[in-house]
Design a protein around this motif. Structure first.
Motif, PDB file in Angstrom:
ATOM      1  N   ILE A 120       0.867  -1.173   0.000  1.00 37.94           N
ATOM      2  CA  ILE A 120       0.000   0.000   0.000  1.00 37.94           C
ATOM      3  C   ILE A 120       0.906   1.226   0.000  1.00 37.94           C
ATOM      4  N   GLU A 121       0.720   2.048  -1.030  1.00 33.99           N
ATOM      5  CA  GLU A 121       1.501   3.267  -1.143  1.00 33.99           C
ATOM      6  C   GLU A 121       0.800   4.372  -0.377  1.00 33.99           C
ATOM      7  N   ALA A 122       1.533   4.991   0.530  1.00 35.38           N
ATOM      8  CA  ALA A 122       1.013   6.125   1.285  1.00 35.38           C
ATOM      9  C   ALA A 122       2.106   7.188   1.329  1.00 35.38           C
ATOM     10  N   MET A 123       1.827   8.329   0.767  1.00 38.13           N
ATOM     11  CA  MET A 123       2.752   9.459   0.756  1.00 38.13           C
ATOM     12  C   MET A 123       4.122   9.063   0.189  1.00 38.13           C
ATOM     13  N   LYS A 124       4.118   8.419  -0.965  1.00 42.74           N
ATOM     14  CA  LYS A 124       5.316   8.013  -1.708  1.00 42.74           C
ATOM     15  C   LYS A 124       6.116   6.907  -1.015  1.00 42.74           C
ATOM     16  N   LEU A 125       5.558   6.297   0.036  1.00 47.55           N
ATOM     17  CA  LEU A 125       6.205   5.170   0.693  1.00 47.55           C
ATOM     18  C   LEU A 125       5.405   3.911   0.408  1.00 47.55           C
ATOM     19  N   PHE A 126       6.097   2.837   0.045  1.00 46.10           N
ATOM     20  CA  PHE A 126       5.433   1.573  -0.242  1.00 46.10           C
ATOM     21  C   PHE A 126       5.548   0.675   0.985  1.00 46.10           C
TER      22      PHE A 126
END
Length: 160
Positions: A120-126
């Motif tokens: 899950i990508e959240a704020m450019k973090l996977f």
């Protein structure tokens, strides 16, 4: 949480201008929806959560406004024997690590604790979402590259 704290929370949300706030603690779940058009109307749902229920994917729920409608969890009799793996965060759901790689899991695949099910990508973090149960994937409830909400069901797993 007593009634006075709930009333203060409702007043705070009404003044903040947020359209919806969800708060989930160990034994209580609160959803506050305001009219959003400055009429001072608000709807509050308070739900006691029975002790001893196992949450497969659980993270602390921030008391932040959300704009999406709640997603109904599959609750039919045929699905009641399955474990629902839910999203621990808000973001974009991906079934594979990159476009040229194979999917993490498919329907019918046997998984064990610690296996990566998706990212899950959240704020450019996977963020890799790992299984906390062993079993067989029965159903994948979200399409690849779709946005997901906190606590949204992602997979159904047959633990037997």
């Amino acid at each position: 949480m007593d009634i006075k704290e709930i009333q203060n929370l409702i007043k705070f949300v009404a003044k903040s201008g947020a359209s919806e706030v969800k708060l989930e603690m160990d034994d209580i779940k609160i959803t506050i929806k305001t009219g959003g058009d400055d009429k001072g109307e608000s709807t509050t749902y308070v739900q006691q959560i029975p002790m001893g229920t196992a949450h497969v994917a659980q993270a602390p729920a921030p008391a932040a406004p959300t704009a999406a409608a709640p997603t109904p969890a599959p609750a039919t009799d045929e699905n009641s024997k399955y474990i629902t793996i839910k999203s621990p965060i808000i973001g974009t759901f991906y079934r594979k690590p990159s476009p040229d790689k194979p999917m993490f899991v498919e329907v019918g695949k046997t998984i064990k604790e610690g296996d990566v099910l998706c990212v899950i990508e959240a704020m450019k973090l996977f963020n890799e979402i790992e299984s906390e149960v062993s079993g067989k994937i029965v159903k994948i409830l979200v399409d690849d590259s779709s946005p997901v909400e906190f606590d949204q069901p992602l997979f159904l797993v047959d633990p037997s």
